[in-house]
Design a protein around this motif. Structure first.
Motif, PDB file in Angstrom:
ATOM      1  N   UNK A  12      38.124  45.891  49.328  1.00 22.36           N
ATOM      2  CA  UNK A  12      38.932  46.957  49.915  1.00 22.36           C
ATOM      3  C   UNK A  12      40.381  46.498  49.952  1.00 22.36           C
ATOM      4  N   UNK A  13      41.260  47.458  49.935  1.00 24.27           N
ATOM      5  CA  UNK A  13      42.691  47.179  50.081  1.00 24.27           C
ATOM      6  C   UNK A  13      43.176  46.081  49.142  1.00 24.27           C
ATOM      7  N   UNK A  14      42.847  46.220  47.871  1.00 24.03           N
ATOM      8  CA  UNK A  14      43.270  45.234  46.877  1.00 24.03           C
ATOM      9  C   UNK A  14      44.772  45.392  46.637  1.00 24.03           C
ATOM     10  N   UNK A  15      45.503  44.306  46.769  1.00 24.57           N
ATOM     11  CA  UNK A  15      46.950  44.285  46.541  1.00 24.57           C
ATOM     12  C   UNK A  15      47.178  43.876  45.088  1.00 24.57           C
ATOM     13  N   UNK A  16      47.239  44.882  44.214  1.00 19.75           N
ATOM     14  CA  UNK A  16      47.407  44.591  42.796  1.00 19.75           C
ATOM     15  C   UNK A  16      48.764  43.927  42.565  1.00 19.75           C
ATOM     16  N   UNK A  17      48.752  42.827  41.873  1.00 24.00           N
ATOM     17  CA  UNK A  17      49.966  42.074  41.580  1.00 24.00           C
ATOM     18  C   UNK A  17      49.625  40.944  40.641  1.00 24.00           C
ATOM     19  N   UNK A  18      50.539  40.028  40.418  1.00 22.20           N
ATOM     20  CA  UNK A  18      50.315  38.949  39.458  1.00 22.20           C
ATOM     21  C   UNK A  18      49.109  38.072  39.786  1.00 22.20           C
ATOM     22  N   UNK A  19      48.842  37.841  41.079  1.00 18.73           N
ATOM     23  CA  UNK A  19      47.723  36.981  41.451  1.00 18.73           C
ATOM     24  C   UNK A  19      46.386  37.631  41.092  1.00 18.73           C
ATOM     25  N   UNK A  20      46.227  38.904  41.412  1.00 19.37           N
ATOM     26  CA  UNK A  20      44.978  39.609  41.080  1.00 19.37           C
ATOM     27  C   UNK A  20      44.858  39.753  39.564  1.00 19.37           C
ATOM     28  N   UNK A  21      45.957  40.004  38.891  1.00 19.46           N
ATOM     29  CA  UNK A  21      45.935  40.082  37.432  1.00 19.46           C
ATOM     30  C   UNK A  21      45.448  38.758  36.841  1.00 19.46           C
ATOM     31  N   UNK A  22      45.958  37.657  37.338  1.00 23.74           N
ATOM     32  CA  UNK A  22      45.554  36.327  36.860  1.00 23.74           C
ATOM     33  C   UNK A  22      44.059  36.100  37.122  1.00 23.74           C
ATOM     34  N   UNK A  23      43.590  36.485  38.301  1.00 22.77           N
ATOM     35  CA  UNK A  23      42.166  36.381  38.647  1.00 22.77           C
ATOM     36  C   UNK A  23      41.324  37.158  37.638  1.00 22.77           C
ATOM     37  N   UNK A  24      41.713  38.398  37.378  1.00 26.69           N
ATOM     38  CA  UNK A  24      40.931  39.239  36.472  1.00 26.69           C
ATOM     39  C   UNK A  24      40.960  38.714  35.038  1.00 26.69           C
ATOM     40  N   UNK A  25      42.063  38.106  34.643  1.00 29.87           N
ATOM     41  CA  UNK A  25      42.150  37.544  33.292  1.00 29.87           C
ATOM     42  C   UNK A  25      41.256  36.318  33.125  1.00 29.87           C
ATOM     43  N   UNK A  26      40.962  35.621  34.207  1.00 31.88           N
ATOM     44  CA  UNK A  26      40.204  34.364  34.121  1.00 31.88           C
ATOM     45  C   UNK A  26      38.746  34.459  34.540  1.00 31.88           C
ATOM     46  N   UNK A  27      38.350  35.492  35.270  1.00 32.45           N
ATOM     47  CA  UNK A  27      37.017  35.476  35.889  1.00 32.45           C
ATOM     48  C   UNK A  27      35.881  35.384  34.869  1.00 32.45           C
ATOM     49  N   UNK A  28      35.974  36.110  33.759  1.00 32.66           N
ATOM     50  CA  UNK A  28      34.864  36.070  32.806  1.00 32.66           C
ATOM     51  C   UNK A  28      34.594  34.667  32.286  1.00 32.66           C
TER      52      UNK A  28
END
Length: 112
Positions: A12-28
């Motif tokens: 909930x309340x995801x603060x989209x920004x560089x940190x979340x982008x980096x997380x999504x790029x690396x999780x797989x």
């Protein structure tokens, strides 16, 4: 035989920004070595009863042990703060039902 393992995240309340982008790029790259694969990601649930604020993420693994190994892995632990510090999130690991599971069989055992 046991069922597959699942990592389920409620965000909930995801603060989209560089940190979340980096997380999504690396999780797989963190879950693929453990046999993980997306089941649900990037879609909003269609709420048909009650309320459901936020998003749901589900990653399947060959077993709950593999899901635990992924979650505890240095690769995932290195990035998980990028999600947790930028969202209100909960993550659970759980075991799915084995092939051929029938709820009626469980009820019969409980009342035997």
């Amino acid at each position: 035989m046991t069922g597959r393992g699942y990592a389920v995240g409620h965000l909930r309340d995801v603060q989209m920004g560089p940190q979340v982008q980096h997380y999504m790029e690396r999780i797989e790259s963190t879950f693929e070595p453990f046999g993980g694969e997306w089941v649900v990601h990037g879609t909003r649930p269609e709420v048909v009863e009650g309320s459901w604020p936020g998003d749901l993420v589900i990653i399947a693994f060959p077993s709950v042990a593999a899901a635990r190994d992924w979650f505890d892995s240095p690769a995932y632990q290195d990035i998980c703060h990028l999600r947790s510090e930028h969202s209100d999130s909960r993550v659970v690991l759980l075991e799915g039902v084995p092939p051929g599971y029938r709820a009626a069989d469980t009820i019969a055992k409980l009342f035997a």
